[in-house]
Design a protein around this motif. Structure first.
Motif, short mmCIF file in Angstrom:
data_model
loop_
_atom_site.label_atom_id
_atom_site.label_comp_id
_atom_site.label_asym_id
_atom_site.label_seq_id
_atom_site.Cartn_x
_atom_site.Cartn_y
_atom_site.Cartn_z
N SER A 361 -5.03 7.48 -12.31
CA SER A 361 -4.19 7.11 -11.35
C SER A 361 -4.93 6.90 -9.88
CB SER A 361 -3.05 8.17 -11.23
OG SER A 361 -3.46 9.38 -10.67
N ILE A 362 -4.17 5.94 -9.25
CA ILE A 362 -4.82 5.67 -7.87
C ILE A 362 -3.52 5.51 -6.80
CG2 ILE A 362 -5.87 3.72 -6.81
CD1 ILE A 362 -7.14 2.83 -9.52
N GLU A 363 -3.89 5.94 -5.57
CA GLU A 363 -2.98 5.86 -4.64
C GLU A 363 -3.64 5.49 -3.38
OE1 GLU A 363 0.78 8.57 -2.50
OE2 GLU A 363 -0.62 9.29 -4.38
N PHE A 364 -3.19 4.62 -2.53
CA PHE A 364 -3.42 4.33 -1.23
C PHE A 364 -2.49 4.75 -0.24
CE2 PHE A 364 -6.07 1.53 -3.61
CZ PHE A 364 -7.32 1.18 -2.97
N SER A 384 -0.33 0.96 1.41
CA SER A 384 -0.09 1.86 0.69
C SER A 384 0.68 1.32 -0.59
CB SER A 384 1.23 2.57 1.28
OG SER A 384 0.85 3.19 2.69
N LEU A 385 -0.01 2.09 -1.62
CA LEU A 385 0.58 1.65 -2.78
C LEU A 385 0.29 2.56 -3.94
CD1 LEU A 385 -1.93 0.48 -5.16
CD2 LEU A 385 -2.25 -1.02 -3.15
N SER A 404 -11.10 -8.05 -2.75
CA SER A 404 -12.45 -7.31 -3.27
C SER A 404 -12.57 -6.19 -2.49
CB SER A 404 -13.55 -8.43 -3.11
OG SER A 404 -13.41 -9.24 -3.99
N THR A 405 -12.15 -6.24 -1.17
CA THR A 405 -12.10 -5.19 -0.24
C THR A 405 -11.34 -4.01 -0.67
OG1 THR A 405 -12.58 -6.81 1.50
CG2 THR A 405 -11.99 -4.44 2.11
N LEU A 406 -10.30 -4.39 -0.84
CA LEU A 406 -9.36 -3.33 -1.65
C LEU A 406 -10.03 -2.20 -2.46
CD1 LEU A 406 -6.30 -2.10 -1.43
CD2 LEU A 406 -5.83 -3.68 -3.18
N GLY A 419 -6.52 6.35 6.95
CA GLY A 419 -5.67 6.59 5.69
C GLY A 419 -6.60 7.47 4.58
N GLU A 420 -6.14 7.44 3.39
CA GLU A 420 -6.70 8.14 2.27
C GLU A 420 -6.24 7.42 0.90
OE1 GLU A 420 -6.22 12.78 2.53
OE2 GLU A 420 -4.07 11.71 2.42
N VAL A 421 -7.47 7.32 0.22
CA VAL A 421 -7.62 6.57 -1.01
C VAL A 421 -7.63 7.76 -2.39
CG1 VAL A 421 -8.51 5.08 -2.70
CG2 VAL A 421 -8.54 4.56 -0.31
#
Length: 606
Positions: A361-364, A384-385, A404-406, A419-421
């Protein structure tokens, strides 16, 4: 400058013993060498006294008196033979110490260069992308080759020649005063002149060397670009343009080196002037004392010895001058090497890193990012996603929209500015980087294959993979169909950069390599752009069926590559424009609809 050299000396490592033995052996060599003129001078004086030369006296030759007392006679031949044996012994000892010093010096300097290159290479492996952005690849190549060679040469001179020259100078001065008395003061006159000259030369030459190594980087960069883009150069018939560009860069390096060498060239004539001035002074005043005193104040043997010590001192100064030139040249190289070695990676493990990734799972959370602190504009703005584990996510957007940066923030190739990843519900900064990157496979836009067999390249994904696992990964990536057609199959040799396979074949091999890691997250960054739509569809179908629990992120320019994704993210100028599936975006999003219509229209025109 001294601080840089001191930093580099730490990398001598296990060659410290040789680095210590070399100057010690040089010291013994110098002692032996400096004794030879004194013994030869006593021999000359003894021969003079034995032949009744006026003014020659045995009272001033200590070694001869000791020898006469030892052998109990004054027979000239016996004394000469003993003198000859002593001179031969000292010469052989000097030769032996010099040879051993040379062996240890070579071992220490070559080992030092090896350690230095290895440390620089290992340091670059630790760098984040942000660190690497501070150095161009051509500059790193120059630093690991030309700069290390310069520092190696300086180190070799420092532990041998730079030890030999001062010792030789000091011992020669001491022996000269013991033999020539006040006449030896003539040697002291040249020291201030030489020091002043060397300081002035250094002040003028150092700024030029700082510039020239930057131009060296540009020269190497020109070569690198030309070799990598050889096909493009030939396709556009730009060989002459590239040759002219290289010639300009090469001429700039030449011009700066000529300027620097012109300044450094002043060393030689000044040294020659001092040498010949000293010789003239010794010959003039020595001859005057010799003749005026009838040999009583100054014997011929002493005169000969003093001339020899004068030559030794001047040769020592000449060598010091050469060392100075080399050290001046390498000082800038040392600084450039230290820049790499002292560079602190911007991405590090936390104090107690987590080495287990629960799921994909991934969260921005409100993530913003810019590539440099001084940059005025963010590459990503307040993103945010949330992506569930096992989902297939498509990312689409115009060129430069930061796709690509994301994805580069997920395996911590860069760290978010704000923010946080989160991966598996935990901030990526809390993970052990090796564990995180093992769980995230990324197939980047620029696919890289290394020289070696297909098998060796694929095992980058998993060095312990079985032949069956490799074959299965290649089947999923639709690579097995062309591998099996090669005569050597999986043992087919891949040239550097994968130049002997097509772009589509290279992409499929890189996908197979990523699949071998069995990752929790698989990121395909426009990595099927060189394959046909049928093969693209087969790859996506295989991944959907074979690795359903792996989170799959597909960055693409083609709508067909992402239309069956669970979620499609539209990026626009570093911000999320919309999130949805194919149908909802086609109905409600203008950017997605425009891309879709342009591609459908383009396909219908073919």
């Amino acid at each position: 400058m001294l601080k840089n050299f001191k930093t580099l000396f730490k990398y001598v490592g296990k060659y410290k013993l040789s680095a210590i033995l070399s100057p010690l052996l040089v010291l013994f060599e110098v002692v032996m060498e400096c004794m030879i003129p004194a013994i030869a001078g006593e021999l000359i004086t003894f021969i003079e006294a034995s032949n009744g030369v006026e003014g020659a006296s045995l009272d001033r030759i200590t070694l001869t008196r000791w020898l006469i007392n030892l052998i109990g006679e004054r027979e000239t031949t016996s004394v000469i033979l003993v003198f000859s044996a002593i001179l031969i012994c000292f010469a052989l000892l000097s030769l032996m110490f010099g040879a051993l010093a040379g062996v240890h010096c070579s071992r220490a300097s070559c080992g030092f260069a090896k350690n230095l290159r290895a440390s620089m290479f290992n340091k670059t492996q630790e760098f984040s992308f942000e660190n690497i952005d501070n150095f161009s690849s051509s500059s790193l190549v120059t630093r690991m080759t030309t700069d290390v060679t310069n520092v190696q040469q300086s180190f070799m001179m420092i532990i041998r020649t730079a030890v030999r020259s001062p010792f030789m100078f000091i011992f020669s001065i001491i022996m000269a005063f013991s033999v020539g008395g006040k006449m030896a003061w003539i040697f002291v006159i040249v020291v201030p002149i030489l020091l002043f000259t060397l300081i002035m030369v250094a002040r003028k030459a150092m700024p030029i060397f700082k510039k020239v190594f930057k131009k060296y980087d540009k020269l190497n960069n020109s070569v690198q670009e030309n070799v990598q883009g050889m096909r493009v150069v030939k396709s556009f018939v730009r060989e002459n343009h590239e040759s002219e560009k290289f010639e300009v860069s090469s001429d700039n390096v030449r011009a700066d080196f000529v300027r620097a060498e012109k300044i450094l060239a002043f060393n030689s004539p000044i040294m020659q002037f001092c040498m010949y001035s000293l010789m003239v002074g010794i010959l003039f005043f020595g001859s005057f004392l010799l003749i005026s005193s009838g040999g009583k104040a100054f014997a011929i043997g002493n005169f000969s010895t003093l001339l020899t010590y004068g030559m030794q001192m001047l040769m020592s100064l000449m060598m010091l001058s050469m060392i100075f030139v080399m050290v001046t040249m390498s000082a800038e190289s040392a600084r450039r090497i230290c820049e790499v070695l002292n560079e602190e990676t911007t991405i590090k493990n936390s104090e107690n890193p987590i080495d287990t990734i629960k799921n994909g799972s991934i969260e921005f959370k409100n993530v913003s990012f810019k590539y440099a602190k001084r940059a005025e504009k963010n590459a990503l703005n307040n993103v945010s996603l949330k992506i569930e584990s096992g989902q297939t996510v498509g990312i689409i957007g115009a060129t430069g929209s930061a796709k690509s940066t994301l994805i580069s923030l997920i395996p911590r190739l860069y760290d978010a500015t704000e923010g946080e990843v989160l991966v598996g519900g935990i901030n990526v900064k809390d993970y052990d980087m090796v564990a995180l990157r093992d769980a995230v496979s990324v197939v980047l836009q620029k696919n890289v294959l290394f020289s070696g067999t297909i098998n060796e390249n694929l095992r980058w994904g998993n060095e312990n993979a079985t032949d069956e696992e490799i074959a299965h990964a290649c089947k999923l990536a639709c690579a097995s169909e062309f591998i099996e057609k090669f005569p050597e199959k999986y043992d087919t040799y891949i040239e550097q950069g994968g130049t002997n396979v097509s772009g589509g074949q290279k992409q499929r091999l890189c996908i197979a390599r990523a699949l071998l890691k069995k990752p929790k997250i698989l990121i395909l960054d426009d990595s099927t752009s060189a394959v046909d739509t049928r093969t693209d569809a087969l790859i996506r179908k295989a991944m959907r069926e074979e690795i359903p629990n792996t989170t799959k992120i597909i960055i693409a320019q083609r709508i067909s590559s992402v239309e069956d994704a669970d979620v499609i993210i539209i990026l626009d100028d570093g911000q999320i424009n919309a999130i949805g599936n194919h149908d909802s975006l086609l109905e409600n999003n203008d950017i997605y609809r425009e891309i879709y219509n342009s591609q459908i229209k383009g396909a219908s025109l073919q």
